[in-house]
Design a protein around this motif. Structure first.
Motif, PDB file in Angstrom:
ATOM      1  N   ASN A 131      64.708  22.277  56.966  1.00  0.00           N
ATOM      2  CA  ASN A 131      65.810  22.180  57.930  1.00  0.00           C
ATOM      3  C   ASN A 131      65.947  23.370  58.877  1.00  0.00           C
ATOM      4  O   ASN A 131      66.599  23.250  59.905  1.00  0.00           O
ATOM      5  CB  ASN A 131      67.130  21.959  57.188  1.00  0.00           C
ATOM      6  CG  ASN A 131      67.210  20.569  56.623  1.00  0.00           C
ATOM      7  OD1 ASN A 131      66.987  19.587  57.322  1.00  0.00           O
ATOM      8  ND2 ASN A 131      67.489  20.458  55.334  1.00  0.00           N
ATOM      9  N   HIS A 132      65.366  24.509  58.530  1.00  0.00           N
ATOM     10  CA  HIS A 132      65.588  25.704  59.354  1.00  0.00           C
ATOM     11  C   HIS A 132      64.303  26.388  59.828  1.00  0.00           C
ATOM     12  O   HIS A 132      64.382  27.419  60.504  1.00  0.00           O
ATOM     13  CB  HIS A 132      66.442  26.705  58.579  1.00  0.00           C
ATOM     14  CG  HIS A 132      67.794  26.161  58.221  1.00  0.00           C
ATOM     15  ND1 HIS A 132      68.814  26.052  59.130  1.00  0.00           N
ATOM     16  CD2 HIS A 132      68.276  25.651  57.061  1.00  0.00           C
ATOM     17  CE1 HIS A 132      69.873  25.516  58.548  1.00  0.00           C
ATOM     18  NE2 HIS A 132      69.576  25.260  57.287  1.00  0.00           N
ATOM     19  N   ALA A 133      63.159  25.884  59.494  1.00  0.00           N
ATOM     20  CA  ALA A 133      61.899  26.537  59.873  1.00  0.00           C
ATOM     21  C   ALA A 133      61.671  26.465  61.381  1.00  0.00           C
ATOM     22  O   ALA A 133      62.066  25.494  62.033  1.00  0.00           O
ATOM     23  CB  ALA A 133      60.730  25.872  59.158  1.00  0.00           C
ATOM     24  N   PRO A 134      61.009  27.483  61.935  1.00  0.00           N
ATOM     25  CA  PRO A 134      60.708  27.495  63.363  1.00  0.00           C
ATOM     26  C   PRO A 134      59.425  26.731  63.701  1.00  0.00           C
ATOM     27  O   PRO A 134      58.999  26.723  64.851  1.00  0.00           O
ATOM     28  CB  PRO A 134      60.528  28.983  63.650  1.00  0.00           C
ATOM     29  CG  PRO A 134      59.956  29.508  62.378  1.00  0.00           C
ATOM     30  CD  PRO A 134      60.622  28.728  61.276  1.00  0.00           C
ATOM     31  N   CYS A 135      58.816  26.112  62.697  1.00  0.00           N
ATOM     32  CA  CYS A 135      57.551  25.402  62.913  1.00  0.00           C
ATOM     33  C   CYS A 135      57.508  24.178  62.003  1.00  0.00           C
ATOM     34  O   CYS A 135      58.448  23.924  61.249  1.00  0.00           O
ATOM     35  CB  CYS A 135      56.367  26.334  62.610  1.00  0.00           C
ATOM     36  SG  CYS A 135      56.371  26.974  60.928  1.00  0.00           S
ATOM     37  N   SER A 136      56.407  23.457  62.054  1.00  0.00           N
ATOM     38  CA  SER A 136      56.266  22.288  61.186  1.00  0.00           C
ATOM     39  C   SER A 136      56.171  22.718  59.726  1.00  0.00           C
ATOM     40  O   SER A 136      55.714  23.820  59.426  1.00  0.00           O
ATOM     41  CB  SER A 136      55.003  21.513  61.555  1.00  0.00           C
ATOM     42  OG  SER A 136      55.112  21.002  62.850  1.00  0.00           O
ATOM     43  N   VAL A 137      56.609  21.828  58.845  1.00  0.00           N
ATOM     44  CA  VAL A 137      56.582  22.113  57.411  1.00  0.00           C
ATOM     45  C   VAL A 137      55.894  20.963  56.690  1.00  0.00           C
ATOM     46  O   VAL A 137      56.241  19.805  56.898  1.00  0.00           O
ATOM     47  CB  VAL A 137      58.007  22.300  56.841  1.00  0.00           C
ATOM     48  CG1 VAL A 137      57.965  22.570  55.336  1.00  0.00           C
ATOM     49  CG2 VAL A 137      58.743  23.413  57.567  1.00  0.00           C
ATOM     50  N   LEU A 138      54.917  21.305  55.877  1.00  0.00           N
ATOM     51  CA  LEU A 138      54.231  20.335  55.038  1.00  0.00           C
ATOM     52  C   LEU A 138      54.803  20.478  53.628  1.00  0.00           C
ATOM     53  O   LEU A 138      54.683  21.534  53.007  1.00  0.00           O
ATOM     54  CB  LEU A 138      52.725  20.623  55.015  1.00  0.00           C
ATOM     55  CG  LEU A 138      51.880  19.843  54.020  1.00  0.00           C
ATOM     56  CD1 LEU A 138      51.896  18.355  54.340  1.00  0.00           C
ATOM     57  CD2 LEU A 138      50.455  20.382  53.998  1.00  0.00           C
ATOM     58  N   VAL A 139      55.458  19.428  53.137  1.00  0.00           N
ATOM     59  CA  VAL A 139      56.016  19.446  51.787  1.00  0.00           C
ATOM     60  C   VAL A 139      55.058  18.680  50.889  1.00  0.00           C
ATOM     61  O   VAL A 139      54.841  17.486  51.079  1.00  0.00           O
ATOM     62  CB  VAL A 139      57.423  18.827  51.737  1.00  0.00           C
ATOM     63  CG1 VAL A 139      57.967  18.856  50.316  1.00  0.00           C
ATOM     64  CG2 VAL A 139      58.360  19.566  52.686  1.00  0.00           C
ATOM     65  N   VAL A 140      54.476  19.388  49.934  1.00  0.00           N
ATOM     66  CA  VAL A 140      53.439  18.811  49.089  1.00  0.00           C
ATOM     67  C   VAL A 140      54.071  18.300  47.791  1.00  0.00           C
ATOM     68  O   VAL A 140      54.723  19.045  47.071  1.00  0.00           O
ATOM     69  CB  VAL A 140      52.341  19.855  48.786  1.00  0.00           C
ATOM     70  CG1 VAL A 140      51.289  19.266  47.868  1.00  0.00           C
ATOM     71  CG2 VAL A 140      51.729  20.353  50.081  1.00  0.00           C
ATOM     72  N   ARG A 141      53.857  17.017  47.536  1.00  0.00           N
ATOM     73  CA  ARG A 141      54.381  16.390  46.323  1.00  0.00           C
ATOM     74  C   ARG A 141      53.246  16.180  45.345  1.00  0.00           C
ATOM     75  O   ARG A 141      52.085  16.141  45.707  1.00  0.00           O
ATOM     76  CB  ARG A 141      55.000  15.039  46.679  1.00  0.00           C
ATOM     77  CG  ARG A 141      56.160  15.178  47.619  1.00  0.00           C
ATOM     78  CD  ARG A 141      56.772  13.860  47.863  1.00  0.00           C
ATOM     79  NE  ARG A 141      57.254  13.363  46.577  1.00  0.00           N
ATOM     80  CZ  ARG A 141      58.188  12.484  46.424  1.00  0.00           C
ATOM     81  NH1 ARG A 141      58.752  11.960  47.458  1.00  0.00           N
ATOM     82  NH2 ARG A 141      58.560  12.080  45.242  1.00  0.00           N
ATOM     83  N   MET A 142      53.620  16.000  44.110  1.00  0.00           N
ATOM     84  CA  MET A 142      52.630  15.699  43.067  1.00  0.00           C
ATOM     85  C   MET A 142      52.943  14.323  42.510  1.00  0.00           C
ATOM     86  O   MET A 142      54.083  13.889  42.514  1.00  0.00           O
ATOM     87  CB  MET A 142      52.718  16.721  41.935  1.00  0.00           C
ATOM     88  CG  MET A 142      52.301  18.101  42.344  1.00  0.00           C
ATOM     89  SD  MET A 142      52.371  19.244  40.956  1.00  0.00           S
ATOM     90  CE  MET A 142      51.132  18.562  39.876  1.00  0.00           C
ATOM     91  N   GLU A 143      51.900  13.679  42.029  1.00  0.00           N
ATOM     92  CA  GLU A 143      52.129  12.401  41.376  1.00  0.00           C
ATOM     93  C   GLU A 143      52.875  12.658  40.087  1.00  0.00           C
ATOM     94  O   GLU A 143      52.654  13.641  39.408  1.00  0.00           O
ATOM     95  CB  GLU A 143      50.799  11.724  41.069  1.00  0.00           C
ATOM     96  CG  GLU A 143      50.074  11.289  42.310  1.00  0.00           C
ATOM     97  CD  GLU A 143      48.776  10.573  41.968  1.00  0.00           C
ATOM     98  OE1 GLU A 143      48.688   9.975  40.890  1.00  0.00           O
ATOM     99  OE2 GLU A 143      47.871  10.646  42.795  1.00  0.00           O
ATOM    100  N   LYS A 144      53.764  11.758  39.736  1.00  0.00           N
ATOM    101  CA  LYS A 144      54.550  11.918  38.501  1.00  0.00           C
ATOM    102  C   LYS A 144      53.820  11.334  37.330  1.00  0.00           C
ATOM    103  O   LYS A 144      53.032  10.517  37.381  1.00  0.00           O
ATOM    104  CB  LYS A 144      55.906  11.243  38.646  1.00  0.00           C
ATOM    105  CG  LYS A 144      56.757  11.948  39.666  1.00  0.00           C
ATOM    106  CD  LYS A 144      58.106  11.312  39.770  1.00  0.00           C
ATOM    107  CE  LYS A 144      58.942  12.045  40.807  1.00  0.00           C
ATOM    108  NZ  LYS A 144      60.246  11.486  40.966  1.00  0.00           N
TER     109      LYS A 144
END
Length: 144
Positions: A131-144
């Motif tokens: 929500n506050h980054a000055p650039c793109s953000v890649l959020v990496v998820r893991m399989e459950k």
């Protein structure tokens, strides 16, 4: 391209490191690994100077170990990352500030950190960074 990868030693953060290693290898991106340790001086508890020093040494050692583990993962692909360790009361704010100052193009974070207690105390780091980054953000998820 400059990629900032904040890591905390969680399996989610290490998954982000693995994903970034593939991306950086394919694009020639520069990778900076970052870990944030608690700012002991800003914690409002009573402790002796000796206890404070001991706590700082332990958090620093933990941060160095986390960075070493992530460097090993990137090293398997031939990448040599920059590393950064800083102390702060807010992990998310430290990440956002570093991204701004370093003019990073991308931040890659794990979808979850070390645990529910930390999230309760500090708030969701990944959510705040998104929500506050000055650039793109890649959020990496893991399989459950």
């Amino acid at each position: 391209m400059k990629i900032l990868v904040p890591i905390d030693g969680s399996k989610y953060a290490m998954e982000a490191v693995k994903m970034v290693s593939e991306l950086a290898k394919a694009t020639g991106a520069q990778v900076t690994l970052m870990t944030v340790t608690p700012s002991i001086a800003d914690i409002d508890i009573e402790y002796t100077a000796r206890e404070r020093e001991s706590l700082e040494q332990k958090t620093t050692a933990y941060g160095e170990n986390v960075l070493e583990q992530a460097e090993k993962v990137l090293g398997t692909t031939g990448l040599i990352p920059k590393t950064l360790m800083m102390a702060s009361t807010s992990v998310a704010d430290a990440i956002i500030s570093t991204a701004k100052k370093g003019k990073f193009d991308l931040i890659a974070v794990g979808s979850r950190g070390l645990g529910a207690t930390a999230r309760f105390i500090m708030g969701g780091v990944a959510s705040r960074v998104v929500n506050h980054a000055p650039c793109s953000v890649l959020v990496v998820r893991m399989e459950k």
